[in-house]
Motif scaffolding. Structure first.
Motif, PDB file in Angstrom:
ATOM      1  N   SER A 171       0.815  -1.214   0.000  1.00 40.75           N
ATOM      2  CA  SER A 171       0.000   0.000   0.000  1.00 40.75           C
ATOM      3  C   SER A 171       0.851   1.268   0.000  1.00 40.75           C
ATOM      4  N   VAL A 172       2.174   1.103  -0.087  1.00 39.79           N
ATOM      5  CA  VAL A 172       3.080   2.261  -0.099  1.00 39.79           C
ATOM      6  C   VAL A 172       3.527   2.535  -1.529  1.00 39.79           C
ATOM      7  N   LEU A 173       3.308   3.757  -1.990  1.00 37.06           N
ATOM      8  CA  LEU A 173       3.756   4.168  -3.318  1.00 37.06           C
ATOM      9  C   LEU A 173       5.203   4.640  -3.221  1.00 37.06           C
ATOM     10  N   MET A 174       6.049   4.142  -4.104  1.00 36.92           N
ATOM     11  CA  MET A 174       7.467   4.485  -4.051  1.00 36.92           C
ATOM     12  C   MET A 174       7.732   5.902  -4.531  1.00 36.92           C
ATOM     13  N   TYR A 175       6.809   6.435  -5.339  1.00 39.12           N
ATOM     14  CA  TYR A 175       7.064   7.732  -5.969  1.00 39.12           C
ATOM     15  C   TYR A 175       6.194   8.830  -5.373  1.00 39.12           C
ATOM     16  N   ALA A 176       6.194  10.008  -6.026  1.00 39.51           N
ATOM     17  CA  ALA A 176       5.640  11.214  -5.419  1.00 39.51           C
ATOM     18  C   ALA A 176       4.120  11.333  -5.518  1.00 39.51           C
ATOM     19  N   PHE A 177       3.496  10.572  -6.401  1.00 37.48           N
ATOM     20  CA  PHE A 177       2.040  10.613  -6.547  1.00 37.48           C
ATOM     21  C   PHE A 177       1.608   9.355  -7.275  1.00 37.48           C
ATOM     22  N   CYS A 178       0.354   9.285  -7.677  1.00 40.23           N
ATOM     23  CA  CYS A 178      -0.191   8.057  -8.277  1.00 40.23           C
ATOM     24  C   CYS A 178       0.080   8.008  -9.779  1.00 40.23           C
ATOM     25  N   ASP A 179       1.338   7.824 -10.143  1.00 42.76           N
ATOM     26  CA  ASP A 179       1.603   7.579 -11.552  1.00 42.76           C
ATOM     27  C   ASP A 179       1.694   6.075 -11.789  1.00 42.76           C
TER      28      ASP A 179
END
Length: 311
Positions: A171-179
């Protein structure tokens, strides 16, 4: 392609792309200022063109369309990054995350289409100045613009349609937003599985970047040919007109080419470098475009000067 079994029901994602940032508040405030200025400048450009009937011409309709694209593009991710860096809001719900990915992809595709059409507009204006308004009427410009938006929506929907059926293990996104890359990396996949989707999207982006950029380059080859046949005064006028578009093209394509194409060819970017390029590709063109066209397009510049004189 094999999937892990430890799937989870994701209701919201945690954005972890800025966890290693040393001065998040400073970066957030800078992004906020640039975002507000970019949106206001583009809105002013749109209003100037809409409310002045003298500017209801194909070139200005395309500038207006580019301003709409810029607002959409920069608004797709900037509020999320500002909320994270300034207010500390690190979560985003599942459905808004998918919507954000769709809007970001739509802005990316439409920016390419808008710049390509504007290059063709300049070629037509320089090569056929006397028949320009016969070939490119307001109606044809609007029909072309609407068609590109429909095509853009279809292309942008590919990424969410690819992600939705996949189960999630993180559930953790590695980047700055939902790309797209951030969401794919949350799926329950082994080491090789994500590369199938990354390469698939990279191929689509490559063809979009390649064909739109080549189309722009070929348009300028035609422009250069016709400029050589013109007088010195006409050369200066044509050069001034085209320089605005070239500045915008450079600001947009450079970071997109590095992030989307070179990384698939083996170029490794640090998280900070990737975030910097993404932020630059989102905010840079949206900030530069309205000022370039306001300052370098005589009719719009004169309109702004007259407004200040009256006030």
């Amino acid at each position: 392609m094999t999937l892990n079994n430890a799937t989870i029901k994701v209701r919201e994602f945690i954005i972890g792309g800025f966890d290693s940032l040393k001065m998040p508040m400073t970066v957030g405030v800078v992004i906020l200022i640039v975002y507000v200025v970019a949106v206001l400048a583009n809105i002013i450009n749109i209003l100037l063109i809409l409310y002045d009937k003298k500017l209801h011409k194909p070139m200005y309709l395309l500038i207006c369309n580019l301003a709409v694209v810029d607002i959409l593009y920069t608004s797709s991710a900037s509020p999320t990054m500002i909320g994270l860096l300034v207010a500390g809001v690190k979560t985003i719900s599942y459905v808004p995350c998918l919507i954000q990915m769709f809007v970001f992809n739509l802005g990316t595709v439409m920016e390419m289409f808008a710049l390509a059409v504007m290059a063709f507009d300049r070629l037509l204006a320089i090569s056929c100045p006397f028949q320009y308004y016969n070939y490119l009427t307001n109606t044809r410009t609007l029909v072309l613009t609407y068609s590109l938006w429909i095509a853009g929506c279809g292309l942008a929907a590919f990424c969410p349609a690819t992600v939705i059926p996949l189960p999630h293990c993180y559930s953790v996104l590695m980047y700055a937003f939902c790309d797209y890359p951030a969401l794919i990396r949350t799926t329950c996949a082994d080491h090789n599985y994500p590369n199938y989707y990354f390469n698939l999207v990279a191929i689509i982006i490559f063809f979009l970047v390649f064909f739109t950029f080549i189309f722009i380059c070929l348009s300028y080859v035609g422009i250069i040919f016709f400029v050589k046949l013109s007088s010195n005064n006409e050369k200066k006028k044509m050069g001034s007109t085209c320089l605005s578009h070239l500045i915008v093209v450079t600001c947009y394509y450079c970071p997109v080419f590095i992030i989307s194409i070179l990384t698939r060819l083996g170029v490794v970017l640090t998280l900070e470098a990737r975030n910097g390029l993404i932020i630059g590709s989102i905010l840079g063109p949206s900030l530069v475009n309205p000022f370039v066209y306001c300052l370098r397009t005589k009719e719009i510049k004169d309109k702004i000067v007259n407004m200040f004189k009256k006030s």
